[in-house]
Scaffold this active site. Structure first.
Site, PDB file in Angstrom:
ATOM      1  N   TYR A  80      -7.632   1.591   5.322  1.00  0.00           N
ATOM      2  CA  TYR A  80      -6.681   0.490   5.135  1.00  0.00           C
ATOM      3  C   TYR A  80      -6.747  -0.603   6.202  1.00  0.00           C
ATOM      4  O   TYR A  80      -5.937  -1.513   6.184  1.00  0.00           O
ATOM      5  CB  TYR A  80      -5.249   1.019   5.042  1.00  0.00           C
ATOM      6  CG  TYR A  80      -4.878   1.996   6.146  1.00  0.00           C
ATOM      7  CD1 TYR A  80      -4.735   1.585   7.469  1.00  0.00           C
ATOM      8  CD2 TYR A  80      -4.668   3.334   5.852  1.00  0.00           C
ATOM      9  CE1 TYR A  80      -4.408   2.470   8.464  1.00  0.00           C
ATOM     10  CE2 TYR A  80      -4.338   4.243   6.849  1.00  0.00           C
ATOM     11  CZ  TYR A  80      -4.205   3.803   8.161  1.00  0.00           C
ATOM     12  OH  TYR A  80      -3.873   4.695   9.150  1.00  0.00           O
TER      13      TYR A  80
ATOM     14  N   CYS B  91      32.308  41.906  -7.654  1.00  0.00           N
ATOM     15  CA  CYS B  91      33.172  42.893  -8.322  1.00  0.00           C
ATOM     16  C   CYS B  91      33.178  44.243  -7.625  1.00  0.00           C
ATOM     17  O   CYS B  91      33.935  45.129  -7.997  1.00  0.00           O
ATOM     18  CB  CYS B  91      32.760  43.052  -9.776  1.00  0.00           C
ATOM     19  SG  CYS B  91      31.196  43.921  -9.975  1.00  0.00           S
TER      20      CYS B  91
ATOM     21  N   CYS C 131      28.193  44.922  -5.350  1.00  0.00           N
ATOM     22  CA  CYS C 131      28.239  43.536  -5.805  1.00  0.00           C
ATOM     23  C   CYS C 131      29.294  42.779  -4.989  1.00  0.00           C
ATOM     24  O   CYS C 131      30.434  43.233  -4.889  1.00  0.00           O
ATOM     25  CB  CYS C 131      28.587  43.491  -7.293  1.00  0.00           C
ATOM     26  SG  CYS C 131      28.979  41.832  -7.859  1.00  0.00           S
TER      27      CYS C 131
ATOM     28  N   CYS D 154      32.368  42.266 -14.258  1.00  0.00           N
ATOM     29  CA  CYS D 154      32.128  41.473 -13.050  1.00  0.00           C
ATOM     30  C   CYS D 154      32.452  40.015 -13.368  1.00  0.00           C
ATOM     31  O   CYS D 154      31.890  39.435 -14.287  1.00  0.00           O
ATOM     32  CB  CYS D 154      30.676  41.610 -12.613  1.00  0.00           C
ATOM     33  SG  CYS D 154      30.255  40.529 -11.243  1.00  0.00           S
TER      34      CYS D 154
ATOM     35  N   ASP E 253       0.552  10.234   3.696  1.00  0.00           N
ATOM     36  CA  ASP E 253       1.086  11.135   4.708  1.00  0.00           C
ATOM     37  C   ASP E 253      -0.036  12.055   5.176  1.00  0.00           C
ATOM     38  O   ASP E 253      -0.174  13.185   4.718  1.00  0.00           O
ATOM     39  CB  ASP E 253       2.240  11.939   4.106  1.00  0.00           C
ATOM     40  CG  ASP E 253       3.131  12.519   5.180  1.00  0.00           C
ATOM     41  OD1 ASP E 253       2.902  12.220   6.365  1.00  0.00           O
ATOM     42  OD2 ASP E 253       4.046  13.275   4.827  1.00  0.00           O
TER      43      ASP E 253
ATOM     44  N   CYS F 266      23.731  43.813 -10.254  1.00  0.00           N
ATOM     45  CA  CYS F 266      25.085  44.351 -10.234  1.00  0.00           C
ATOM     46  C   CYS F 266      25.264  45.123 -11.527  1.00  0.00           C
ATOM     47  O   CYS F 266      24.849  44.676 -12.590  1.00  0.00           O
ATOM     48  CB  CYS F 266      26.081  43.191 -10.160  1.00  0.00           C
ATOM     49  SG  CYS F 266      27.714  43.568 -10.819  1.00  0.00           S
TER      50      CYS F 266
ATOM     51  N   LYS G  69      10.017   3.399   4.376  1.00  0.00           N
ATOM     52  CA  LYS G  69       9.956   4.848   4.203  1.00  0.00           C
ATOM     53  C   LYS G  69      10.807   5.339   3.027  1.00  0.00           C
ATOM     54  O   LYS G  69      11.875   4.817   2.760  1.00  0.00           O
ATOM     55  CB  LYS G  69      10.456   5.541   5.483  1.00  0.00           C
ATOM     56  CG  LYS G  69       9.691   5.164   6.736  1.00  0.00           C
ATOM     57  CD  LYS G  69       8.337   5.824   6.804  1.00  0.00           C
ATOM     58  CE  LYS G  69       8.457   7.278   7.163  1.00  0.00           C
ATOM     59  NZ  LYS G  69       8.245   7.558   8.581  1.00  0.00           N
TER      60      LYS G  69
ATOM     61  N   GLU H 108       0.847  -1.198   0.000  1.00  0.00           N
ATOM     62  CA  GLU H 108       0.000   0.000   0.000  1.00  0.00           C
ATOM     63  C   GLU H 108       0.880   1.245   0.000  1.00  0.00           C
ATOM     64  O   GLU H 108       1.945   1.235   0.604  1.00  0.00           O
ATOM     65  CB  GLU H 108      -0.871   0.026   1.271  1.00  0.00           C
ATOM     66  CG  GLU H 108      -1.688  -1.235   1.463  1.00  0.00           C
ATOM     67  CD  GLU H 108      -2.476  -1.244   2.781  1.00  0.00           C
ATOM     68  OE1 GLU H 108      -2.385  -0.279   3.552  1.00  0.00           O
ATOM     69  OE2 GLU H 108      -3.177  -2.253   3.009  1.00  0.00           O
TER      70      GLU H 108
ATOM     71  N   LYS I  41       1.998   4.630   1.537  1.00  0.00           N
ATOM     72  CA  LYS I  41       1.829   5.120   2.902  1.00  0.00           C
ATOM     73  C   LYS I  41       1.409   6.589   2.818  1.00  0.00           C
ATOM     74  O   LYS I  41       2.215   7.476   2.532  1.00  0.00           O
ATOM     75  CB  LYS I  41       3.123   4.968   3.697  1.00  0.00           C
ATOM     76  CG  LYS I  41       2.945   5.375   5.140  1.00  0.00           C
ATOM     77  CD  LYS I  41       4.095   4.894   6.012  1.00  0.00           C
ATOM     78  CE  LYS I  41       3.824   5.243   7.456  1.00  0.00           C
ATOM     79  NZ  LYS I  41       3.787   6.698   7.695  1.00  0.00           N
TER      80      LYS I  41
HETATM   81  O1  D41 Z   1      -1.227   4.849   4.542  1.00  0.00           O
HETATM   82  C1  D41 Z   1      -0.951   4.808   5.732  1.00  0.00           C
HETATM   83  N1  D41 Z   1      -0.523   5.896   6.354  1.00  0.00           N
HETATM   84  C2  D41 Z   1      -1.125   3.543   6.500  1.00  0.00           C
HETATM   85  C3  D41 Z   1      -1.027   3.595   7.890  1.00  0.00           C
HETATM   86  C4  D41 Z   1      -1.390   2.319   5.875  1.00  0.00           C
HETATM   87  N2  D41 Z   1      -1.504   2.235   4.519  1.00  0.00           N
HETATM   88  N3  D41 Z   1      -1.545   1.210   6.611  1.00  0.00           N
HETATM   89  C5  D41 Z   1      -1.469   1.228   7.966  1.00  0.00           C
HETATM   90  N4  D41 Z   1      -1.647   0.088   8.645  1.00  0.00           N
HETATM   91  C6  D41 Z   1      -1.551   0.082   9.966  1.00  0.00           C
HETATM   92  C7  D41 Z   1      -1.775  -1.199  10.696  1.00  0.00           C
HETATM   93  C8  D41 Z   1      -1.069  -2.328  10.003  1.00  0.00           C
HETATM   94  C9  D41 Z   1      -1.247  -1.112  12.105  1.00  0.00           C
HETATM   95  C10 D41 Z   1      -3.239  -1.468  10.735  1.00  0.00           C
HETATM   96  C11 D41 Z   1      -1.193   2.442   8.657  1.00  0.00           C
HETATM   97  C12 D41 Z   1      -1.130   2.378  10.075  1.00  0.00           C
HETATM   98  N5  D41 Z   1      -1.312   1.203  10.694  1.00  0.00           N
HETATM   99  C13 D41 Z   1      -0.862   3.528  10.930  1.00  0.00           C
HETATM  100  N6  D41 Z   1      -1.086   4.788  10.664  1.00  0.00           N
HETATM  101  C14 D41 Z   1      -0.720   5.516  11.717  1.00  0.00           C
HETATM  102  C15 D41 Z   1      -0.263   4.711  12.664  1.00  0.00           C
HETATM  103  C16 D41 Z   1      -0.358   3.452  12.192  1.00  0.00           C
END
Ligand code: D41
Length: 670
Positions: A225, A411, A408, A432, A117, A426, A314, A113, A115
């Protein structure tokens, strides 16, 4: 009344269906205006008959009064966190731990998936209705933000279908799309209101509003998720099935989620999603890998606060904090003084950053950046590092705002700020060293005179040693002078001399571009050459004549005329010609006719950058389109051309190889 109730019901169902198509299926069935019309009609009926309002009506997203604080809620099941992986080795170690614990040798199936933000939330539904929304908090206790979360159109107030559990807690991430974030900040800026540092802070700040009417105006969205507490257990066998069921119940699930056969493919996914990152439209900070089998998940269990069956891989951080050690002023080719923050080196977005351009003095003042400040640096993708903001809490005492340099820094010449511009310049001109160096680098650039081997360091030394005081001096350089320079062996010195010799034969557009007239880029240079054919005619052209060239407006025309009025510049041109710089007469009239208003489509991999080919064609009057249609005149097919080529063949459109295109353009691009 019966009829009204039927209409009410139909309207509500239609609105809920449209939202579902839009947010969950990403396949809108009606334009936004139609949605707005239906909503307005529903609001009218409900205003006339308040007794018919139900809490799950689409009009009831913004309700309740402003709070003085958020009540706390205890999560029935703790909201776990994710363990982090920072490189491939961490990911392999994760997989190995899983195999060992499960005592299996076969590859593990994972779900990958993006992640998101954003801000993690928990949504609790009873009998299919949203009854509570909470922040994650510390994982055990969060804040009740139900009123605010209800205002998000992508959050279902009522689950779809009939087969949903009595009670279910769904988890996901609330985020603000990037374009909405930028638009929000732009508006806040014009209104003099507070801007958000990034989309995540914007989402968090918007959810933290005590008045839900404010949250309702913020463009927030949701991706789900996971499931927390659920009344009927064991109804799914895999995480993936669970996600698909969430979708069917009306929850938005990220479309980039993929099912993969082993850990190696998680790493492939990581690369792919990283490449897609800039095009997603929302911020992600990595990928999450989850063991797909729920039986395996159960067997693996948890360590303290994180499941053993999931990991967040990450991306290198794109934002870091560092200190401003100095603010210097760089002098550009045209004399513009650009402030640059010299930073304590910091690793961000995959590279070490020690400088950040601040664009102009007004930006320095607006952000109030001072020497000694702690600042947030962002580097997204391949974009140049950017100073986001100052962390005012960390400002040391006795700092002073940055002032204009009066002279400047390179120069010592006087510095001026034209009223119409925000830049400071300048006045040293080519006396220069900084301006001279940039001028030489520009002259030597590939798109200009294409002098291979004449980069920043060499240009700097040539000036340092007084070998080059003006451009023509390049062509009188001697081998023995070059050999003495740093990073310059005999071989590279010979190569540079040879490159200088080769560069003498050029084209009029390249030469014009190389002169570095302000705001005369490649395309304008080509337009000029095509219009006038000969340098002499350009030199003697009046401002009005110049404005007659396609894409040249009064400002650029003035720049060109002013450039050639300077005797010094004309002398430089003469000297260059005397030293052997020459080009064939620029024949254009015939080609110009051939390409006038012709529609080109470029496809496949070309040996020149696509933008370059496009500019060349456009300068000759052609139009360059992105898609093939019956109106297309030519398709230029590079290597590995795909569907556009097939379509062009089907439509019987003339297809050109790069070679054939070159022929067509004749002497223009040679
Ligand atoms: O997209 C996300 N930020 C994301 C966060 C994700 N795709 N999956 C997540 N799955 C979990 C578990 C596996 C613990 C159910 C999560 C997070 N946790 C999560 N987000 C913030 C703390 C944990």
């Amino acid at each position: 009344m019966k009829d009204l109730q039927t209409e009410l019901q139909t309207l509500r169902e239609a609105l809920i269906e449209h939202s579902y198509r839009y947010y969950v299926l990403d396949d809108p069935s009606v334009p936004d205006a139609e949605y707005d019309r239906l909503l307005l009609r529903l609001k009218q009926i409900e205003a006339d008959h308040p007794e018919l309002i139900t809490p799950d009506s689409p009009t009831q997203r913004v309700g309740g009064v402003a709070l003085s604080s958020f009540p706390t809620v205890q999560h029935e099941q703790p909201m776990l966190s994710l363990e982090n992986a920072f490189d491939d080795a961490d990911v392999h170690a994760f997989n190995k731990r899983i195999c060992q614990r499960l005592k299996i040798n076969e590859p593990i199936t994972y779900v990958c998936e993006p992640k998101i933000d954003g801000v993690a939330v928990s949504l609790l539904y009873e009998k299919g209705k949203l009854i509570r929304a909470a922040t994650r908090g510390d994982g055990f206790v969060g804040e009740d933000i139900t009123q605010n979360v209800r205002t998000l159109r992508s959050v279902p107030l009522q689950l779809r279908g009939k087969d949903h559990p009595e009670k279910i807690e769904v988890r996901g991430e609330i985020y603000m799309p990037i374009t909405d974030f930028n638009a929000y900040n732009q508006k806040a800026h014009t209104l003099g209101e507070k801007e958000f540092v990034n989309p995540r802070n914007a989402a968090a700040g918007s959810l933290r509003q005590l008045d839900p009417k404010i949250t309702a105006k913020r463009p927030l969205k949701l991706f789900c998720y996971a499931i927390g507490k659920i009344s009927e257990e064991n109804i799914f066998s895999t995480h993936y099935d669970m996600l698909m069921q969430l979708k069917a119940w009306g929850f938005p699930v990220n479309p980039e989620i993929e099912h993969v056969t082993d850990i190696q493919n998680c790493l492939v996914y990581y690369q792919e999603i990283q490449h897609k990152r800039e095009t997603l439209g929302y911020e992600i900070d990595g990928a999450v890998y989850k063991v797909d089998s729920l039986i395996q998940q159960k067997a693996l269990g948890f360590v303290t606060q994180a499941p053993r069956w999931a990991i967040a891989h990450k991306f290198p951080a794109r934002e870091e904090i560092t200190q401003v050690q100095d603010i210097a002023f760089q002098v550009s080719r045209t004399g513009a003084l650009t402030p640059v923050a010299r930073l304590a080196p910091v690793f961000v977005g995959g590279v070490t950053v020690s400088n950040a351009s601040l664009h102009n003095i007004e930006e320095v003042w607006r952000k109030d950046i001072r020497v000694g400040d702690t600042v947030i640096i962002r580097r997204a993708g391949d974009v140049i590092p950017y100073l986001v903001s100052v962390v005012l809490d960390k400002r040391p005492e006795n700092t002073k705002p940055i002032a204009f340099p009066k002279i400047c820094p390179v120069c010592g010449a006087e510095v001026i700020k034209p009223d119409t511009e925000i830049v400071v310049r300048c006045t040293g001109g080519l006396f220069c060293r900084a301006q001279l160096k940039e001028t030489i680098k520009h002259f030597a650039a590939r798109k200009a005179m294409n002098i291979d081997g004449l980069g920043d360091k060499i240009a700097e030394q040539l000036i340092e040693h007084n070998f080059v005081k003006e451009i023509p001096d390049l062509y009188t350089l001697q081998l023995h002078q070059l050999i003495g320079l740093e990073r310059m062996g005999e071989k590279s010195a010979q190569n540079l001399i040879a490159a200088l010799e080769t560069s003498k034969q050029t084209t009029l557009p390249k030469f014009l571009y190389a002169l570095g007239i302000r705001e005369v880029g490649e395309a304008t240079a080509l337009n000029l050459a095509s219009h006038f054919g000969q340098l002499e005619k350009i030199i003697s052209a009046s401002q009005a004549d110049l404005e007659g060239v396609s894409d040249i407006g009064p400002v650029v025309a003035q720049n060109i005329a002013a450039f050639f009025r300077q005797v010094h510049n004309c002398e430089i041109i003469k000297k260059l010609q005397t030293l052997g710089v020459w080009w064939n007469e620029h024949v254009v009239s015939q080609t110009k006719q051939i390409l006038d208003k012709k529609i080109f489509v470029l496809t496949g991999t070309l040996s020149h950058p696509r933008e370059e080919v496009k500019a060349t064609l456009q300068a000759l009057g052609a139009k360059v389109s992105g898609s093939v249609s019956a109106k297309t005149d030519y398709v230029v097919a590079g290597e590995d051309a795909g569907s556009k080529l097939t379509k062009a063949q089907a439509l019987g459109i003339t297809i050109l190889s790069e070679e054939e295109l070159k022929e067509l353009l004749g002497s223009v691009t040679s």
